[in-house]
Design an enzyme around this catalytic site. Structure first.
Site, PDB file in Angstrom:
ATOM      1  N   ARG A  36       0.819  -1.149   0.041  1.00 49.46           N
ATOM      2  CA  ARG A  36       0.080  -0.014   0.107  1.00 49.46           C
ATOM      3  C   ARG A  36       0.963   1.324  -0.043  1.00 49.46           C
ATOM      4  O   ARG A  36       0.429   2.385   0.386  1.00 49.46           O
ATOM      5  CB  ARG A  36      -1.011  -0.029   1.220  1.00 49.46           C
ATOM      6  CG  ARG A  36      -1.987  -1.088   1.196  1.00 49.46           C
ATOM      7  CD  ARG A  36      -3.214  -0.642   0.147  1.00 49.46           C
ATOM      8  NE  ARG A  36      -4.111  -1.441   0.133  1.00 49.46           N
ATOM      9  CZ  ARG A  36      -5.230  -1.485   0.873  1.00 49.46           C
ATOM     10  NH1 ARG A  36      -5.637  -0.369   1.405  1.00 49.46           N
ATOM     11  NH2 ARG A  36      -6.124  -2.424   0.820  1.00 49.46           N
ATOM     12  N   ARG A  40      -3.196   6.549  -0.039  1.00 47.83           N
ATOM     13  CA  ARG A  40      -3.640   7.626   0.697  1.00 47.83           C
ATOM     14  C   ARG A  40      -2.697   8.075   1.698  1.00 47.83           C
ATOM     15  O   ARG A  40      -2.880   9.451   2.259  1.00 47.83           O
ATOM     16  CB  ARG A  40      -5.081   7.285   1.629  1.00 47.83           C
ATOM     17  CG  ARG A  40      -5.983   7.239   0.612  1.00 47.83           C
ATOM     18  CD  ARG A  40      -7.503   6.553   1.321  1.00 47.83           C
ATOM     19  NE  ARG A  40      -7.042   5.186   1.976  1.00 47.83           N
ATOM     20  CZ  ARG A  40      -7.620   4.497   2.797  1.00 47.83           C
ATOM     21  NH1 ARG A  40      -8.968   5.119   3.061  1.00 47.83           N
ATOM     22  NH2 ARG A  40      -7.602   3.196   3.080  1.00 47.83           N
ATOM     23  N   ARG A  49      -6.851  12.009  -6.472  1.00 51.55           N
ATOM     24  CA  ARG A  49      -8.304  11.379  -6.139  1.00 51.55           C
ATOM     25  C   ARG A  49      -9.248  12.001  -6.236  1.00 51.55           C
ATOM     26  O   ARG A  49     -10.487  11.561  -6.293  1.00 51.55           O
ATOM     27  CB  ARG A  49      -7.748  10.431  -4.966  1.00 51.55           C
ATOM     28  CG  ARG A  49      -9.023   9.819  -4.258  1.00 51.55           C
ATOM     29  CD  ARG A  49      -9.588   8.494  -4.923  1.00 51.55           C
ATOM     30  NE  ARG A  49     -10.204   7.673  -3.965  1.00 51.55           N
ATOM     31  CZ  ARG A  49     -11.490   8.026  -3.495  1.00 51.55           C
ATOM     32  NH1 ARG A  49     -11.952   8.948  -4.233  1.00 51.55           N
ATOM     33  NH2 ARG A  49     -12.304   7.247  -2.792  1.00 51.55           N
ATOM     34  N   ASP A  85      -6.788  -2.573  -7.536  1.00 48.90           N
ATOM     35  CA  ASP A  85      -7.366  -3.173  -6.304  1.00 48.90           C
ATOM     36  C   ASP A  85      -7.655  -4.815  -6.535  1.00 48.90           C
ATOM     37  O   ASP A  85      -8.024  -5.108  -7.809  1.00 48.90           O
ATOM     38  CB  ASP A  85      -8.693  -2.471  -5.862  1.00 48.90           C
ATOM     39  CG  ASP A  85      -9.084  -2.832  -4.538  1.00 48.90           C
ATOM     40  OD1 ASP A  85      -8.534  -2.197  -3.636  1.00 48.90           O
ATOM     41  OD2 ASP A  85      -9.818  -3.602  -4.408  1.00 48.90           O
ATOM     42  N   TYR A 161     -15.133 -11.103   0.207  1.00 52.42           N
ATOM     43  CA  TYR A 161     -15.947  -9.996  -0.072  1.00 52.42           C
ATOM     44  C   TYR A 161     -17.331 -10.438  -0.906  1.00 52.42           C
ATOM     45  O   TYR A 161     -18.153  -9.633  -0.693  1.00 52.42           O
ATOM     46  CB  TYR A 161     -15.146  -9.018  -0.930  1.00 52.42           C
ATOM     47  CG  TYR A 161     -13.968  -8.261  -0.208  1.00 52.42           C
ATOM     48  CD1 TYR A 161     -14.389  -7.455   0.698  1.00 52.42           C
ATOM     49  CD2 TYR A 161     -12.722  -8.701  -0.443  1.00 52.42           C
ATOM     50  CE1 TYR A 161     -13.516  -6.629   1.363  1.00 52.42           C
ATOM     51  CE2 TYR A 161     -11.931  -7.989   0.544  1.00 52.42           C
ATOM     52  CZ  TYR A 161     -12.012  -7.174   1.236  1.00 52.42           C
ATOM     53  OH  TYR A 161     -10.980  -6.296   1.979  1.00 52.42           O
TER      54      TYR A 161
HETATM   55  O1  CP3 Z   1       0.157   0.721  -3.016  1.00 51.72           O
HETATM   56  C1  CP3 Z   1      -0.494  -0.589  -3.297  1.00 51.72           C
HETATM   57  O2  CP3 Z   1      -0.071  -1.624  -2.558  1.00 51.72           O
HETATM   58  C2  CP3 Z   1      -1.098  -0.909  -4.598  1.00 51.72           C
HETATM   59  C3  CP3 Z   1      -2.342  -0.729  -4.663  1.00 51.72           C
HETATM   60  C4  CP3 Z   1      -3.361  -1.380  -3.764  1.00 51.72           C
HETATM   61  C5  CP3 Z   1      -4.719  -1.026  -3.287  1.00 51.72           C
HETATM   62  N1  CP3 Z   1      -5.344  -1.980  -2.773  1.00 51.72           N
HETATM   63  C6  CP3 Z   1      -5.169   0.364  -3.427  1.00 51.72           C
HETATM   64  C7  CP3 Z   1      -6.341   0.842  -2.730  1.00 51.72           C
HETATM   65  C8  CP3 Z   1      -3.362  -2.888  -3.298  1.00 51.72           C
HETATM   66  C9  CP3 Z   1      -2.132  -3.951  -3.513  1.00 51.72           C
HETATM   67  C10 CP3 Z   1      -4.645  -3.071  -2.795  1.00 51.72           C
HETATM   68  C11 CP3 Z   1      -5.213  -4.580  -2.477  1.00 51.72           C
HETATM   69  C12 CP3 Z   1      -6.203  -4.736  -1.758  1.00 51.72           C
HETATM   70  N2  CP3 Z   1      -7.428  -4.173  -1.646  1.00 51.72           N
HETATM   71  C13 CP3 Z   1      -6.189  -5.673  -0.701  1.00 51.72           C
HETATM   72  C14 CP3 Z   1      -5.036  -6.577  -0.106  1.00 51.72           C
HETATM   73  C15 CP3 Z   1      -3.937  -5.660   0.542  1.00 51.72           C
HETATM   74  C16 CP3 Z   1      -4.478  -5.598   1.903  1.00 51.72           C
HETATM   75  O3  CP3 Z   1      -4.645  -4.666   2.401  1.00 51.72           O
HETATM   76  O4  CP3 Z   1      -4.482  -6.705   2.857  1.00 51.72           O
HETATM   77  C17 CP3 Z   1      -7.368  -5.718  -0.005  1.00 51.72           C
HETATM   78  C18 CP3 Z   1      -8.005  -6.504   1.213  1.00 51.72           C
HETATM   79  C19 CP3 Z   1      -8.221  -4.799  -0.711  1.00 51.72           C
HETATM   80  C20 CP3 Z   1      -9.542  -4.358  -0.483  1.00 51.72           C
HETATM   81  C21 CP3 Z   1      -9.739  -2.835  -0.239  1.00 51.72           C
HETATM   82  N3  CP3 Z   1      -9.749  -1.958  -1.291  1.00 51.72           N
HETATM   83  C22 CP3 Z   1      -9.897  -2.258   1.139  1.00 51.72           C
HETATM   84  C23 CP3 Z   1      -9.800  -3.289   2.368  1.00 51.72           C
HETATM   85  C24 CP3 Z   1      -9.747  -0.907   0.954  1.00 51.72           C
HETATM   86  C25 CP3 Z   1      -9.746   0.230   1.973  1.00 51.72           C
HETATM   87  C26 CP3 Z   1     -11.047   0.810   2.388  1.00 51.72           C
HETATM   88  C27 CP3 Z   1     -10.732   2.119   3.066  1.00 51.72           C
HETATM   89  O5  CP3 Z   1     -11.157   3.200   2.528  1.00 51.72           O
HETATM   90  O6  CP3 Z   1     -10.343   2.261   4.249  1.00 51.72           O
HETATM   91  C28 CP3 Z   1      -9.644  -0.889  -0.351  1.00 51.72           C
HETATM   92  C29 CP3 Z   1      -9.512   0.741  -1.199  1.00 51.72           C
HETATM   93  C30 CP3 Z   1      -8.265   0.986  -1.777  1.00 51.72           C
HETATM   94  N4  CP3 Z   1      -7.557   0.082  -2.225  1.00 51.72           N
HETATM   95  C31 CP3 Z   1      -7.512   2.141  -1.521  1.00 51.72           C
HETATM   96  C32 CP3 Z   1      -6.329   2.004  -2.059  1.00 51.72           C
HETATM   97  C33 CP3 Z   1      -5.327   3.213  -2.433  1.00 51.72           C
HETATM   98  C34 CP3 Z   1      -7.987   3.444  -0.645  1.00 51.72           C
HETATM   99  C35 CP3 Z   1      -8.986   4.110  -1.958  1.00 51.72           C
HETATM  100  C36 CP3 Z   1      -9.269   5.599  -1.572  1.00 51.72           C
HETATM  101  O7  CP3 Z   1     -10.310   5.654  -0.791  1.00 51.72           O
HETATM  102  O8  CP3 Z   1      -8.696   6.390  -2.125  1.00 51.72           O
END
Ligand code: CP3
Length: 352
Positions: A36, A40, A49, A85, A161
């Site tokens: 990640r 953010r 964003r 994602d 999910y």
């Molecule tokens: O930098 C990186 O690692 C690459 C980008 C990336 C994202 N999601 C961007 C993202 C990666 C590798 C993921 C994978 C992902 N997505 C996972 C596996 C990794 C982990 O954290 O265990 C999971 C479980 C998800 C599902 C998901 N998507 C979650 C739990 C969330 C967070 C929700 C929140 O707002 O707290 C997301 C959204 C997400 N994915 C964001 C990003 C940058 C935030 C989006 C935003 O609001 O701008």
């Protein structure tokens, strides 16, 4: 959109560090990247964003590539991970998914019965995954020698999910389906393995040089449940990835009790969270498996002196070969990016 890196990006010699470490080769220092790292914690991400849906950002190749490059420019990490994602390939086959800020992926119509499985077809690379491929190509163009890590969600974590309809703490409905309907479950995971495999194939063909399979929530299973209900689909997925000849990292949160199972999928590397000491993981998995981890992301919320002390302890406990520095889970959104820059520099310079 400028995709150029500043002149201070790591020299090409350091660029292949990640791949060499993943292959278990001797390296002058451990490579460093952060799960990640894109997203953010970076003001330049929040700026881009603003006014856009997360999934629209993922689906716009120029913008996704720009976000992929942001942490490489800022922190000088040894790898980029594609900004995308785990639900993107599900959206690509028509699953009605939305990412709610502060919540996570929400699925309008959950997948819970045998009849629902037909919705999970394998995506067509040239149409369904065209934007994904374009984002990878543009990212690689901008990265030069720095490798790009492609990724997909693992079948169990995707299933959680789809079955729950959104994020959940313990995946109770998911595990209930797994136990009550093992036949439906096996087919569900097989279909998700095919979707994940197609997404990874697309990313590797477009230029990704390593891949990570995120099984973030599989730690809620017992080892026996993993063997019976998850390992077969993971092996299917890893067999398809094996044909691509790129190193694969498998990661799951809270999987200290499953480490041997994660390695049994055929992964080249296993991601370890902060609860499992690296020497224990190394002793259990042996020298043929590269370890990745495992600084507690909470250490990056503390003052630098505290973060540094914990990072030093992680590095001191890491195997000399077959090791990639990372956090034990993703960067917390409220992390001061300056700390991450310092941390990346600390790992790079400690062995200089
Ligand atoms: O930098 C990186 O690692 C690459 C980008 C990336 C994202 N999601 C961007 C993202 C990666 C590798 C993921 C994978 C992902 N997505 C996972 C596996 C990794 C982990 O954290 O265990 C999971 C479980 C998800 C599902 C998901 N998507 C979650 C739990 C969330 C967070 C929700 C929140 O707002 O707290 C997301 C959204 C997400 N994915 C964001 C990003 C940058 C935030 C989006 C935003 O609001 O701008």
């Amino acid at each position: 959109m400028a995709l150029l890196l500043p002149p201070d990006r790591p020299a090409p010699a350091a660029a292949a560090l990640l791949l060499r470490a993943l292959r278990g080769e001797e390296v002058p220092r451990p490579p460093v990247w952060f799960m990640r790292q894109a997203g953010r914690s970076l003001p330049e991400y929040r700026e881009l964003r603003r006014g856009r849906r997360m999934l629209d950002l993922c689906g716009t190749p120029e913008l996704a590539a720009e976000v992929t490059l942001q942490p490489v420019r800022r922190h000088g990490v040894d790898a980029a991970i594609l900004f995308s994602d785990i639900v993107v390939p599900l959206e690509a086959v028509g699953i009605d998914v939305e990412i709610r800020p502060g919540v996570g992926p929400v699925i309008a119509t959950p997948v819970q019965t045998r009849a629902d499985l037909a919705r999970l077809r394998e995506p067509e690379p040239d149409t369904d995954l065209a934007a994904l491929a374009a984002a990878v190509r543009l990212s690689c163009d901008g990265l030069g020698e720095t490798p790009l890590i492609g990724f997909a969600g693992a079948p169990f974590t995707l299933a959680s999910y789809l079955v729950e309809g959104g994020p959940s703490k313990a995946q109770a409905r998911t595990r209930a389906l797994m136990l009550a309907e093992p036949g439906v479950w096996a087919e569900l995971l097989e279909r998700l393995a095919a979707i994940a495999a197609a997404a990874i194939e697309t990313q590797v063909r477009a230029g990704a040089q390593a891949v990570q399979v995120f099984d973030s929530w599989v730690g809620s299973l017992s080892a026996e449940q993993y063997d019976r209900h998850v390992l077969p689909a993971m092996q299917l997925l890893l067999q398809r990835i094996a044909a691509l000849d790129v190193p694969v990292i498998v990661f799951g949160l809270g999987t200290g009790h499953l480490l041997e199972r994660l390695a049994a999928t055929g992964a080249r590397a296993v991601g370890v969270d902060w609860r499992t000491p690296l020497p224990e993981a190394a002793a259990r998995l042996g020298p043929a498996v590269t370890l990745q981890g495992n600084l507690d992301p909470a250490a990056c919320l503390a003052p630098w002196e505290v973060c540094e002390r914990h990072a030093r302890a992680v590095l001191d406990s890491a195997p000399a070969r077959g090791y990639v520095f990372n956090l034990g889970h993703g960067v917390q959104p409220q992390t001061d990016p300056g700390i991450l820059t310092q941390l990346a520099a600390y790992v790079r310079e400690r062995h200089a």
